[in-house]
Design an enzyme around this catalytic site. Structure first.
Site, PDB file in Angstrom:
ATOM      1  N   PRO A 114      -0.180 -25.975  -5.011  1.00  0.00           N
ATOM      2  CA  PRO A 114      -0.144 -27.300  -5.664  1.00  0.00           C
ATOM      3  C   PRO A 114       0.068 -27.121  -7.156  1.00  0.00           C
ATOM      4  O   PRO A 114      -0.666 -26.370  -7.808  1.00  0.00           O
ATOM      5  CB  PRO A 114      -1.532 -27.877  -5.356  1.00  0.00           C
ATOM      6  CG  PRO A 114      -2.399 -26.678  -5.134  1.00  0.00           C
ATOM      7  CD  PRO A 114      -1.528 -25.608  -4.554  1.00  0.00           C
ATOM      8  N   GLN A 129      -3.774 -32.403  -2.170  1.00  0.00           N
ATOM      9  CA  GLN A 129      -4.886 -31.909  -2.986  1.00  0.00           C
ATOM     10  C   GLN A 129      -5.385 -32.981  -3.958  1.00  0.00           C
ATOM     11  O   GLN A 129      -4.588 -33.658  -4.612  1.00  0.00           O
ATOM     12  CB  GLN A 129      -4.475 -30.676  -3.794  1.00  0.00           C
ATOM     13  CG  GLN A 129      -5.658 -30.049  -4.520  1.00  0.00           C
ATOM     14  CD  GLN A 129      -5.278 -28.911  -5.450  1.00  0.00           C
ATOM     15  OE1 GLN A 129      -4.685 -29.143  -6.500  1.00  0.00           O
ATOM     16  NE2 GLN A 129      -5.628 -27.689  -5.067  1.00  0.00           N
ATOM     17  N   CYS A 169      -8.706 -25.532 -10.945  1.00  0.00           N
ATOM     18  CA  CYS A 169      -7.986 -25.835 -12.185  1.00  0.00           C
ATOM     19  C   CYS A 169      -8.818 -25.415 -13.396  1.00  0.00           C
ATOM     20  O   CYS A 169      -9.946 -25.893 -13.576  1.00  0.00           O
ATOM     21  CB  CYS A 169      -7.661 -27.318 -12.274  1.00  0.00           C
ATOM     22  SG  CYS A 169      -6.733 -27.750 -13.775  1.00  0.00           S
ATOM     23  N   LYS A 183      -9.644 -24.939  -2.736  1.00  0.00           N
ATOM     24  CA  LYS A 183      -8.999 -23.894  -3.536  1.00  0.00           C
ATOM     25  C   LYS A 183      -9.929 -23.559  -4.688  1.00  0.00           C
ATOM     26  O   LYS A 183     -10.299 -24.446  -5.463  1.00  0.00           O
ATOM     27  CB  LYS A 183      -7.645 -24.365  -4.057  1.00  0.00           C
ATOM     28  CG  LYS A 183      -6.858 -23.289  -4.798  1.00  0.00           C
ATOM     29  CD  LYS A 183      -5.467 -23.790  -5.168  1.00  0.00           C
ATOM     30  CE  LYS A 183      -4.625 -22.668  -5.762  1.00  0.00           C
ATOM     31  NZ  LYS A 183      -5.074 -22.240  -7.093  1.00  0.00           N
ATOM     32  N   HIS A 190      -8.096 -17.918  -5.614  1.00  0.00           N
ATOM     33  CA  HIS A 190      -7.327 -17.408  -6.745  1.00  0.00           C
ATOM     34  C   HIS A 190      -8.169 -16.314  -7.390  1.00  0.00           C
ATOM     35  O   HIS A 190      -9.275 -16.576  -7.857  1.00  0.00           O
ATOM     36  CB  HIS A 190      -7.045 -18.529  -7.743  1.00  0.00           C
ATOM     37  CG  HIS A 190      -6.092 -18.143  -8.826  1.00  0.00           C
ATOM     38  ND1 HIS A 190      -5.314 -19.062  -9.493  1.00  0.00           N
ATOM     39  CD2 HIS A 190      -5.777 -16.939  -9.365  1.00  0.00           C
ATOM     40  CE1 HIS A 190      -4.575 -18.443 -10.393  1.00  0.00           C
ATOM     41  NE2 HIS A 190      -4.852 -17.156 -10.331  1.00  0.00           N
ATOM     42  N   ASN A 242      -0.922 -12.579  -8.604  1.00  0.00           N
ATOM     43  CA  ASN A 242      -0.153 -11.327  -8.650  1.00  0.00           C
ATOM     44  C   ASN A 242       1.053 -11.320  -7.709  1.00  0.00           C
ATOM     45  O   ASN A 242       1.490 -10.255  -7.272  1.00  0.00           O
ATOM     46  CB  ASN A 242      -1.030 -10.111  -8.301  1.00  0.00           C
ATOM     47  CG  ASN A 242      -2.220  -9.940  -9.228  1.00  0.00           C
ATOM     48  OD1 ASN A 242      -2.276 -10.564 -10.282  1.00  0.00           O
ATOM     49  ND2 ASN A 242      -3.159  -9.112  -8.837  1.00  0.00           N
ATOM     50  N   ALA A 257       2.605 -19.708  -7.133  1.00  0.00           N
ATOM     51  CA  ALA A 257       3.034 -20.823  -7.984  1.00  0.00           C
ATOM     52  C   ALA A 257       4.174 -20.362  -8.888  1.00  0.00           C
ATOM     53  O   ALA A 257       5.329 -20.720  -8.675  1.00  0.00           O
ATOM     54  CB  ALA A 257       1.858 -21.333  -8.814  1.00  0.00           C
TER      55      ALA A 257
END
Length: 527
Positions: free
Chosen positions: A76, A132, A161, A200, A228, A263, A285
């Site tokens: 997203p 999301q 975020c 997430k 993440h 990565n 992303a």
């Protein structure tokens, strides 16, 4: 459109009656010529069977059946993972996509926001799809999710975020310490929604705490977890390398499917990540933005990807700012060579103008290829020539002379040599302007959502929350220019006068009653 609406209503009723029957319904719609495609899609979606009568799938079954065992996932991205880009990514190997992050409170109160960001983009080719949301209130989150669940395969709660806007709004990675709140949000969503709830997250510096965090979310009802491998402090030039060790530990500690994020620059990174961490899928992303064919293991020509994307945008329009941002990333290395095209892309005002810029870029690159010497190698240490899609390796904060954006903004001495370029421009326009954070005005917060409240609001709220409360209570707020009570009273007055005009007998009776009351009062006074 009126006829089409009637058909929608009829078939909606039929769908309810026949939802348990072992048969299907053939839907036929008639729309007058000129009906916008968005209205056609919305009407068809409203009448189409949802298929939610089946039990909600969970965990591995959800990933395997609903998400079709997706391994390649597009993240997203705010203003970047719109429908046109998702369709382009799916053409080139992406198996699952997310919508851009949507603000739950705005989605709940603004019909235009819902239409522009989800309802108007309903597309059968765009599945499976996860919507999301960012949110910090269980009720608001669930109510927004209920409005979205018929257009997607799952609802994702953004807990990753790290940007300053998320800190100000109190959502994203800045909720990762509030475990009680997160439990309540996921528990309620898991109970009320007909689609699974996913999350997430970003990691904590400590692996043990990250594992406990993931286990808490799983216990609350999360059916899929995207990890993440960076902390919330790792962002921008200070991003650094994502920790696959954290992701591996989470994968071993939970029984629900896990996606890895971080990565990923090429297909070999995807394969290596799955092998080392054991995750079910890999999300990317930036890798996707610079090479939409990443999951195919190809590195196509930049103008070919741009041409294909622009063709999709013509069928599924989106704001020109989205298109421009995509091309800045797709052409990143080429625009370092052709600076004039960078300026033209920044100034262009139409989609046709962007097509012309892409055509010019293609001609220049083809001319450069024709004049290329045998054995010539890419410059600037690039793995491929600049006209080929390839990852962009951003400068790291540990490199000499590189400072993070936030570090620049937090300098309190106002030294122009330490300010960002944007603030230096503002300083030139207004030499007396100060960027000292201690001198910034402190705004009181809204009692409801934490955003700055209106200075003259009677409810001590921001305009959005004030409007919602004033409407519910039929009240006025002069500070925000809201006059629900006044308008309601005026409408009652007009309605009563209009009724009296239409019914002379009632009007005459009211006059007679009024005169009798006046005479009686006069008589009482004389006694």
């Amino acid at each position: 459109m009126f006829v089409g609406t009637i058909f929608v209503s009829i078939f909606s009723l039929l769908r309810k009656k026949l939802s348990n029957a072992k048969c299907g319904i053939f839907l036929f719609f008639y729309f007058p010529e000129g009906t916008p495609p968005v209205q056609r899609r919305e009407a068809a979606a409203a009448a189409a069977p949802r298929g939610r009568e089946m039990p909600k799938l969970r965990g591995e079954a959800f990933w395997r059946e609903t998400l079709r065992s997706a391994h390649y996932v597009v993240a997203p991205m705010v203003d970047q993972s719109e429908l046109a880009w998702r369709l382009l990514s799916r053409r080139h190997g992406a198996q699952l996509c997310y919508t851009p992050m949507l603000h739950a409170q705005v989605f709940l109160r603004d019909a235009n926001y819902r239409r522009e960001n989800l309802y108007g983009e309903a597309c059968p080719e765009d599945r499976p799809l996860i919507v999301q949301f960012c949110a910090n209130d269980p009720e608001v989150f669930v109510q927004a999710a209920l409005l979205a669940q018929d257009y997607c395969d799952a609802i994702d709660l953004n807990l990753g975020c790290p940007q300053m806007i998320a800190k100000r709004g109190h959502y994203g990675a800045f909720l990762q310490e509030e475990w009680d709140l997160l439990q309540r949000m996921i528990l309620l969503a898991n109970e009320k929604l007909s689609v699974p709830i996913t999350c997430k997250i970003r990691v904590f510096p400590e692996i043990d705490k990250t594992v406990k965090y993931a286990q808490m979310l799983e216990k609350a009802g999360c059916q899929l977890l995207t990890v993440h491998g960076r902390t919330k402090e790792q962002k921008g030039p200070l991003a650094g390398v994502a920790s696959w060790e954290h992701i591996q530990a989470v994968r071993k500690a939970v029984s629900i499917p896990v996606f890895a994020n971080g990565n990923i620059q090429c297909l070999s990174d995807v394969e290596e990540c799955i092998r080392k961490t054991g995750v079910h899928g890999v999300m990317t992303a930036e890798g996707n933005l610079h090479n939409p064919a990443l999951f195919e293991g190809r590195n196509p020509l930049v103008w070919e990807m741009a041409e294909e994307y622009l063709e999709i945008v013509q069928k599924h329009p989106c704001p020109l700012s989205y298109v421009r941002a995509h091309l800045f990333k797709l052409w990143h290395h080429t625009l370092q060579v052709y600076q004039q095209l960078r300026e033209e892309l920044a100034k262009v005002k139409t989609l046709e103008g962007i097509v012309d810029v892409n055509r010019e870029l293609k001609l220049r690159c083809q001319e450069e290829i024709a004049n290329q010497k045998e054995g010539e190698k890419p410059k600037e240490g690039l793995p491929f020539f600049h006209w080929i899609c390839q990852p962009y390796i951003r400068p790291r904060g540990t490199e000499k002379g590189v400072r993070g954006k936030r570090a620049l903004e937090e300098d309190e001495d106002g030294n122009s040599e330490l300010l960002s370029k944007n603030k230096q421009k503002k300083k030139l326009r207004n030499p007396n302007k100060s960027f000292d954070p201690s001198l910034k005005p402190k705004y009181a917060k809204c009692d409801q959502c934490g955003n700055p409240k209106g200075n003259k609001c009677v409810f001590n709220m921001c305009r959005g929350c004030c409007k919602k409360r004033a409407f519910k209570e039929t009240a006025d707020c002069p500070g925000h220019g809201l006059h629900f009570k006044t308008k309601y009273e005026k409408s009652l007055l007009w309605q009563s006068s209009h009724t009296a005009i239409q019914n002379p007998e009632i009007r005459q009776r009211d006059v007679d009653v009024g005169e009798t009351a006046v005479l009686k009062e006069a008589g009482d006074t004389t006694l």
